[in-house]
Motif scaffolding. Sequence first.
Motif, PDB file in Angstrom:
ATOM      1  N   VAL A   1       0.873  -1.179   0.000  1.00  0.00           N
ATOM      2  CA  VAL A   1       0.000   0.000   0.000  1.00  0.00           C
ATOM      3  C   VAL A   1       0.905   1.222   0.000  1.00  0.00           C
ATOM      4  N   LEU A   2       0.692   2.131  -0.969  1.00  0.00           N
ATOM      5  CA  LEU A   2       1.359   3.434  -1.000  1.00  0.00           C
ATOM      6  C   LEU A   2       0.312   4.451  -0.584  1.00  0.00           C
ATOM      7  N   LEU A   3       0.581   5.187   0.479  1.00  0.00           N
ATOM      8  CA  LEU A   3      -0.407   6.100   1.047  1.00  0.00           C
ATOM      9  C   LEU A   3       0.162   7.507   1.116  1.00  0.00           C
ATOM     10  N   ASP A   4      -0.532   8.463   0.502  1.00  0.00           N
ATOM     11  CA  ASP A   4      -0.153   9.870   0.604  1.00  0.00           C
ATOM     12  C   ASP A   4      -0.509  10.357   2.004  1.00  0.00           C
ATOM     13  N   LEU A   5       0.399  11.084   2.645  1.00  0.00           N
ATOM     14  CA  LEU A   5       0.168  11.557   4.008  1.00  0.00           C
ATOM     15  C   LEU A   5      -0.975  12.563   4.085  1.00  0.00           C
ATOM     16  N   MET A   6      -1.082  13.445   3.096  1.00  0.00           N
ATOM     17  CA  MET A   6      -2.137  14.455   3.098  1.00  0.00           C
ATOM     18  C   MET A   6      -3.116  14.167   1.964  1.00  0.00           C
ATOM     19  N   ILE A  54      -3.653   4.457   8.679  1.00  0.00           N
ATOM     20  CA  ILE A  54      -2.601   3.449   8.537  1.00  0.00           C
ATOM     21  C   ILE A  54      -2.988   2.124   9.187  1.00  0.00           C
ATOM     22  N   GLU A  55      -3.443   2.172  10.427  1.00  0.00           N
ATOM     23  CA  GLU A  55      -3.811   0.934  11.128  1.00  0.00           C
ATOM     24  C   GLU A  55      -4.964   0.235  10.420  1.00  0.00           C
ATOM     25  N   HIS A  56      -5.944   1.017   9.979  1.00  0.00           N
ATOM     26  CA  HIS A  56      -7.098   0.454   9.269  1.00  0.00           C
ATOM     27  C   HIS A  56      -6.651  -0.236   7.970  1.00  0.00           C
ATOM     28  N   LEU A  57      -5.788   0.434   7.199  1.00  0.00           N
ATOM     29  CA  LEU A  57      -5.329  -0.140   5.933  1.00  0.00           C
ATOM     30  C   LEU A  57      -4.515  -1.413   6.160  1.00  0.00           C
ATOM     31  N   ASN A  58      -3.725  -1.435   7.231  1.00  0.00           N
ATOM     32  CA  ASN A  58      -2.972  -2.658   7.545  1.00  0.00           C
ATOM     33  C   ASN A  58      -3.913  -3.817   7.882  1.00  0.00           C
ATOM     34  N   ALA A  71       2.407  -6.612   2.849  1.00  0.00           N
ATOM     35  CA  ALA A  71       3.761  -6.845   3.349  1.00  0.00           C
ATOM     36  C   ALA A  71       4.411  -5.504   3.675  1.00  0.00           C
ATOM     37  N   GLN A  72       4.036  -4.462   2.915  1.00  0.00           N
ATOM     38  CA  GLN A  72       4.600  -3.133   3.132  1.00  0.00           C
ATOM     39  C   GLN A  72       3.504  -2.075   3.018  1.00  0.00           C
ATOM     40  N   LEU A  73       3.582  -1.074   3.888  1.00  0.00           N
ATOM     41  CA  LEU A  73       2.736   0.111   3.779  1.00  0.00           C
ATOM     42  C   LEU A  73       3.691   1.296   3.801  1.00  0.00           C
ATOM     43  N   VAL A  74       3.800   1.962   2.673  1.00  0.00           N
ATOM     44  CA  VAL A  74       4.751   3.062   2.512  1.00  0.00           C
ATOM     45  C   VAL A  74       3.984   4.380   2.467  1.00  0.00           C
ATOM     46  N   MET A 108       5.344   5.395  11.610  1.00  0.00           N
ATOM     47  CA  MET A 108       5.964   4.108  11.914  1.00  0.00           C
ATOM     48  C   MET A 108       5.307   3.462  13.140  1.00  0.00           C
ATOM     49  N   LYS A 109       4.968   4.273  14.147  1.00  0.00           N
ATOM     50  CA  LYS A 109       4.288   3.748  15.327  1.00  0.00           C
ATOM     51  C   LYS A 109       2.941   3.136  14.957  1.00  0.00           C
ATOM     52  N   ARG A 110       2.287   3.737  13.979  1.00  0.00           N
ATOM     53  CA  ARG A 110       0.954   3.269  13.585  1.00  0.00           C
ATOM     54  C   ARG A 110       1.002   2.087  12.617  1.00  0.00           C
ATOM     55  N   GLY A 111       2.201   1.727  12.139  1.00  0.00           N
ATOM     56  CA  GLY A 111       2.309   0.528  11.322  1.00  0.00           C
ATOM     57  C   GLY A 111       2.868   0.692   9.926  1.00  0.00           C
ATOM     58  N   ALA A 112       3.296   1.899   9.547  1.00  0.00           N
ATOM     59  CA  ALA A 112       3.929   2.071   8.238  1.00  0.00           C
ATOM     60  C   ALA A 112       5.282   1.364   8.258  1.00  0.00           C
ATOM     61  N   THR A 113       5.664   0.774   7.141  1.00  0.00           N
ATOM     62  CA  THR A 113       6.957   0.108   7.069  1.00  0.00           C
ATOM     63  C   THR A 113       8.035   1.027   6.517  1.00  0.00           C
TER      64      THR A 113
END
Length: 174
Positions: free
Chosen positions: A48-53, A63-67, A73-76, A91-96
């Motif tokens: 998953v590639l996620l734009d911050l804004m 982030i946690e929901h998408l995981n 395997a990766q959430l960037v 990173m705390k919320r689960g981004a790799t």
Amino acid sequence: MSTLVMIDDDEVFRELMSRRLEREGFRVLAFASVEAADAFEGEPVNVVLLDLMLGAESSLGAIEHLNRRFQPAQLVVLTGYASIATTVEAMKRGATNYLAKPVALSQLLSVLKDEARTASPSSESARRVTPAELEWEHIQRVLLEHDGNISLTARALGMHRRTLQRKLKKHSPF
């Protein structure tokens, strides 16, 4: 073939990056919002590639929901507003991983192919931090502590609210 979900509200970036990643062998499913990606039903997602804004909202909370939803395997997280505070929080919320835009395709591919973890540190990462970067990081950390509230953040920093808004309008010094 790896399946990649990209969530970014910038249509041009989304289309351009989708084409580039498809040429590299990824099956790309591109969405403008977390809600649109949520509606996807299909094969397992590897990345998953996620734009911050997304619009005016931070996507840190997604982030946690998408995981949970995709179990990639990766959430960037990709962002044009990189800061240490948001990197740590992501990173705390689960981004790799967390990458600043504009991101080079080679850098993104390196992360996606997991080569970045074994690469030696570059001279760029070992450079000295400027006072402007330190100030930006401090402002971002205090802003995060106050849930994005400009008035509370300005009060905590001991500066006028308009001064803080001017500093935030300027893009990151990085």
